[in-house]
Scaffold this motif. Structure first.
Motif, short mmCIF file in Angstrom:
data_model
loop_
_atom_site.label_atom_id
_atom_site.label_comp_id
_atom_site.label_asym_id
_atom_site.label_seq_id
_atom_site.Cartn_x
_atom_site.Cartn_y
_atom_site.Cartn_z
N TRP A 76 33.02 51.38 25.09
CA TRP A 76 33.96 50.38 24.58
C TRP A 76 33.36 48.98 24.59
N ARG A 77 32.29 48.77 25.38
CA ARG A 77 31.57 47.50 25.32
C ARG A 77 30.09 47.82 25.39
N LEU A 78 29.26 46.85 25.06
CA LEU A 78 27.82 47.03 25.15
C LEU A 78 27.50 47.44 26.59
N PRO A 79 26.84 48.59 26.80
CA PRO A 79 26.62 49.03 28.18
C PRO A 79 25.80 48.03 29.00
N SER A 80 26.12 47.97 30.29
CA SER A 80 25.36 47.14 31.22
C SER A 80 23.92 47.66 31.31
N LEU A 81 22.97 46.73 31.41
CA LEU A 81 21.55 47.10 31.53
C LEU A 81 21.19 47.47 32.97
N LEU A 82 22.15 47.38 33.86
CA LEU A 82 21.92 47.76 35.26
C LEU A 82 22.79 48.96 35.61
N LEU A 83 24.10 48.71 35.59
CA LEU A 83 25.09 49.70 36.04
C LEU A 83 25.06 50.98 35.21
N GLU A 84 24.91 50.80 33.89
CA GLU A 84 25.05 51.93 32.97
C GLU A 84 23.71 52.29 32.35
N MET A 165 39.69 43.87 34.06
CA MET A 165 39.63 44.79 32.91
C MET A 165 38.44 45.75 33.03
N VAL A 166 37.27 45.21 33.35
CA VAL A 166 36.09 46.08 33.39
C VAL A 166 36.24 47.13 34.50
N PHE A 167 36.72 46.72 35.66
CA PHE A 167 36.87 47.69 36.74
C PHE A 167 37.96 48.72 36.44
N ASN A 168 38.98 48.32 35.67
CA ASN A 168 39.96 49.31 35.21
C ASN A 168 39.37 50.28 34.20
N SER A 169 38.38 49.83 33.46
CA SER A 169 37.84 50.63 32.36
C SER A 169 37.08 51.86 32.85
N PHE A 170 36.75 51.93 34.13
CA PHE A 170 36.03 53.09 34.65
C PHE A 170 36.96 54.28 34.89
N GLY A 171 38.26 54.04 34.81
CA GLY A 171 39.23 55.13 34.97
C GLY A 171 39.72 55.63 33.62
N ARG A 228 26.08 38.49 31.94
CA ARG A 228 27.41 39.11 31.88
C ARG A 228 27.66 40.00 33.10
N SER A 229 26.62 40.74 33.55
CA SER A 229 26.77 41.57 34.75
C SER A 229 27.17 40.72 35.96
N LEU A 230 26.54 39.56 36.11
CA LEU A 230 26.91 38.67 37.23
C LEU A 230 28.37 38.27 37.11
N LEU A 231 28.78 37.87 35.89
CA LEU A 231 30.14 37.37 35.70
C LEU A 231 31.16 38.48 35.89
N THR A 232 30.78 39.71 35.61
CA THR A 232 31.69 40.86 35.70
C THR A 232 31.83 41.35 37.13
N ALA A 233 30.69 41.49 37.79
CA ALA A 233 30.67 42.19 39.07
C ALA A 233 30.68 41.23 40.26
N GLY A 234 30.58 39.92 40.00
CA GLY A 234 30.37 38.97 41.10
C GLY A 234 31.61 38.37 41.70
N THR A 282 35.47 53.95 43.90
CA THR A 282 34.92 55.12 43.19
C THR A 282 33.94 54.71 42.10
N PHE A 283 33.01 55.58 41.81
CA PHE A 283 32.24 55.54 40.57
C PHE A 283 31.93 56.98 40.16
N PHE A 284 31.75 57.19 38.87
CA PHE A 284 31.34 58.49 38.36
C PHE A 284 29.83 58.54 38.14
C1 OVM Z 1 27.75 45.25 35.09
C2 OVM Z 1 28.74 45.66 36.15
C3 OVM Z 1 30.08 45.65 35.86
C4 OVM Z 1 30.98 46.06 36.84
C5 OVM Z 1 30.53 46.46 38.08
C6 OVM Z 1 29.19 46.45 38.34
C7 OVM Z 1 29.60 47.12 40.62
C8 OVM Z 1 28.30 46.05 37.37
O1 OVM Z 1 28.17 44.81 34.01
O2 OVM Z 1 26.56 45.36 35.31
O3 OVM Z 1 28.72 46.84 39.57
#
Ligand code: OVM
Length: 394
Positions: A76-84, A165-171, A228-234, A282-284
């Protein structure tokens, strides 16, 4: 060998209100369980959660770390270059982020973070009674973290609905996800704009990421996705880590007395709150082939849910797992994950925790719950929306 099926929905309100009996049921049923509600497998014991986190070759992140399988559904969004991402894509960007958020870089922020926590706690002592979630757990990260990234002062609160929103999107695409998407819609363009180089001060973590585009290590587009990862997960993560700490200290007055007697326990008190409450629940992962876990066999392409929060209270691993014991050796908990995807910002999060709990230890005599705590429902994050408290000066 049949994997036990359990009628548990880990993304519903009853589960969020009290996940612990279901956590125990899943741990006790076996090393791997099947949850027909979403046609997923799950692990809730410490050993299996840890083994999955470490085995990135068998349990992929690149197909998404939520319920949605990116091999079947467009992300649904451009995948994270770290998380995904999986190695080798993941390792190049992770190496850069490890450097940007290295302990030495975070150490330079230490005095400023401690002063900011001292000022905030002083101001809250003046008020005496306040809501520990918005007024402390949200207020503190919303100043120090965007400062460290190099963001302008305006509209920083927009980071909260975005993260939610992003953390809800994992469910699943349930009512919480839909509501969070609606809440975040007005801030999406703003968040995107904040990740661009022009929006960021030349000294923060954001600029350090963009500097890697100059040397050709990453592209400008990649730099923006990493910011964006910093702004999302920080933010939401540390908000809930601090919220968990305050909720623990308010419910366990003996622990707070011990912290006051020895403010050097601040780091341990934060770490133990992360273990006990596990802000990221949780994470999958997705299986990359026929895999074996806990003596069970799973097919390729299976979504497997890791219950970090259940692992962190597994009595097979922890003595008195439900106690908030700030002196315990909580190292080894999986609240920050572990392995190649282990939290890249953990050093920063721990500094925030140490600064806030240290200020409370030195300045505050008592923390009392002064109203009914209200939970914030999220498909991934565990925490409160409201925690009315009264504090007295020490
Ligand atoms: C990211 C990201 C988003 C949410 C959580 C996360 C817990 C990383 O965009 O990289 O790590």
């Amino acid at each position: 060998m049949t994997i036990p099926a359990l009628p548990i929905d880990p993304f519903c309100q009853a589960f969020f209100d009290d996940p612990f009996p279901a956590h125990a049921a899943m741990r006790d049923a076996g090393p791997v369980v099947y949850l027909p509600v979403y046609d997923i497998h799950a692990v809730a014991r410490y050993d299996e959660v840890r083994a999955m986190l470490l085995d990135w070759g068998s349990f992929a992140s690149a197909r998404g770390v939520g319920l949605s399988d990116f091999a079947r559904e467009t992300p649904w969004r451009l995948p994270s270059l770290l998380l995904e991402a999986d190695p080798p894509v993941h390792d190049r960007t992770r190496k850069l982020m490890d450097r940007v958020l290295a302990p030495a870089a975070v150490r330079a922020l230490r005095d400023g973070f401690i002063q900011a926590a001292d000022r905030l706690v002083d101001a809250l002592l003046e008020r005496g009674s306040f809501d520990a979630i918005p007024d402390l757990a949200e207020a503190y990260p919303l100043t120090v973290f965007p400062d460290a990234v190099g963001m302008p002062v305006e509209n920083r609160r927009f980071l909260l609905p975005y993260g939610n929103m992003v953390f809800n999107s994992f469910g699943p695409r349930n009512a919480w996800f839909q509501a969070a998407v609606a809440d975040a819609a007005p801030v999406l363009d703003w968040v995107q704009a904040q990740s661009r180089r022009e929006a960021l001060s030349p000294t923060g973590f954001g600029a350090a990421i963009h500097a890697a585009a100059d040397s050709g290590e990453i592209s400008v587009a990649e730099a923006e996705v990493l910011v964006r990862s910093l702004l999302t997960a920080g933010v939401d993560t540390t908000v809930n880590g601090l919220g968990a700490s305050l909720y623990c200290l308010a419910r366990f007055p003996d622990a707070f007395a011990r912290l006051r007697a020895d403010p050097g326990l601040a780091r341990g008190a934060f770490e133990e709150a992360v273990r006990l409450e596990s802000p990221v629940q949780t994470f999958f992962r997705t299986t990359t082939r026929t895999v074996e876990i806990g003596g069970e066999t799973l097919d390729e392409g299976r979504k497997v849910l890791m219950f970090l929060g259940a692992a962190n209270r597994d009595p097979r691993r922890w003595e008195d797992p439900d106690d908030y014991d700030i002196g315990r050796r909580s190292a080894g908990h999986v609240g920050f994950g572990t392995g190649i995807h282990g939290c890249v910002g953990a050093v920063l999060a721990r500094l925030e925790g140490e600064a806030v709990l240290g200020a409370l230890a030195r300045k505050v005599a008592s923390i009392e719950i002064a109203g009914v705590p209200r939970r914030r429902y999220n498909n991934t994050l565990r925490g409160l929306a409201s925690l009315p408290v009264v504090i007295r000066a020490g």
